[in-house]
Design an enzyme around this catalytic site. Structure first.
Site, PDB file in Angstrom:
ATOM      1  N   HIS A  39      26.897  43.190  43.456  1.00  0.00           N
ATOM      2  CA  HIS A  39      25.725  42.586  43.507  1.00  0.00           C
ATOM      3  C   HIS A  39      25.690  41.782  43.702  1.00  0.00           C
ATOM      4  O   HIS A  39      26.668  41.015  42.929  1.00  0.00           O
ATOM      5  CB  HIS A  39      24.997  43.381  42.822  1.00  0.00           C
ATOM      6  N   ASN A  83      41.993  58.344  28.642  1.00  0.00           N
ATOM      7  CA  ASN A  83      41.433  58.608  27.850  1.00  0.00           C
ATOM      8  C   ASN A  83      39.315  58.788  28.048  1.00  0.00           C
ATOM      9  O   ASN A  83      39.232  58.608  28.774  1.00  0.00           O
ATOM     10  CB  ASN A  83      41.274  57.872  26.375  1.00  0.00           C
ATOM     11  N   THR A 125      39.079  39.339  35.013  1.00  0.00           N
ATOM     12  CA  THR A 125      38.574  38.604  36.073  1.00  0.00           C
ATOM     13  C   THR A 125      39.363  38.378  37.518  1.00  0.00           C
ATOM     14  O   THR A 125      39.158  37.937  38.316  1.00  0.00           O
ATOM     15  CB  THR A 125      37.692  37.442  35.668  1.00  0.00           C
ATOM     16  N   LYS A 126      40.426  37.925  37.002  1.00  0.00           N
ATOM     17  CA  LYS A 126      41.640  37.691  37.390  1.00  0.00           C
ATOM     18  C   LYS A 126      43.065  38.571  37.796  1.00  0.00           C
ATOM     19  O   LYS A 126      43.583  38.934  37.190  1.00  0.00           O
ATOM     20  CB  LYS A 126      42.049  36.255  37.334  1.00  0.00           C
TER      21      LYS A 126
END
Length: 176
Positions: free
Chosen positions: A106, A72, A156-157
């Site tokens: 980073h 989308n 995040t997992k």
């Protein structure tokens, strides 16, 4: 495992600029010809893939998309020019508006960030996955087949197949 690379070399700056120009042309005029140019950036792009305007990627050459996937508006896909920066999106996926798929990161250390080095880890999205509007998928994540990522979630997992995850950070709320 995150792998380090330098994104501000002359070569990589030129590669990004070329990919961003193709994205800019597509976003200005999402015609079949400009969509073809976007698809040609990718390592592989299946049949029946639909990409709406507002699509952005850094390089494109590490992106693989299966058949019949729908992306989308305003999707940002930050791939990296190394194998560890690959993004694989399966077949029959639904990617909502304003989704971010980010293989690049980073250093946390301020001293290391001064080097302007980037780190990358691959993202794999299985088949028939629905990623809701505004979700963010971070580097190194695998999302299993048939899973649903709730709108606004930050993944995040890894997400196991056939599950629904929501929130920041995304948490499993049920099996499908």
């Amino acid at each position: 495992m995150l792998k380090q690379f330098n994104s501000i070399t002359k070569e990589l700056l030129e590669e990004r600029k070329a990919a961003q120009e193709i994205c800019r042309l597509f976003n200005k005029s999402p015609s079949k010809g400009n969509l073809k140019r976007i698809r040609e950036l990718f390592l592989e792009c299946g049949e029946g893939v639909i990409i709406e305007a507002g699509f952005h990627c850094d390089y494109g050459n590490q992106i693989t998309i299966g058949d019949r996937t729908f992306i989308n508006i305003n999707c940002t896909v930050l791939d990296a020019p190394i194998d560890e920066g690959a993004i694989t999106i399966g077949s029959d996926c639904l990617i909502g508006p304003n989704v971010q798929i980010l293989t690049v990161s980073h250093a946390l250390s301020p001293a290391l960030r001064l080097n302007k080095e980037n780190f990358a880890a691959p993202i794999t999205i299985g088949n028939n996955v629905w990623i809701g509007a505004g979700a963010i998928v971070l580097a190194g994540i695998t999302i299993g087949d048939n899973s649903v990522i709730g709108a606004g979630s930050v993944v995040t997992k890894d997400v196991t197949a056939n599950t629904v995850v929501v929130g920041n950070p995304a948490q499993k709320i049920r099996d499908i």
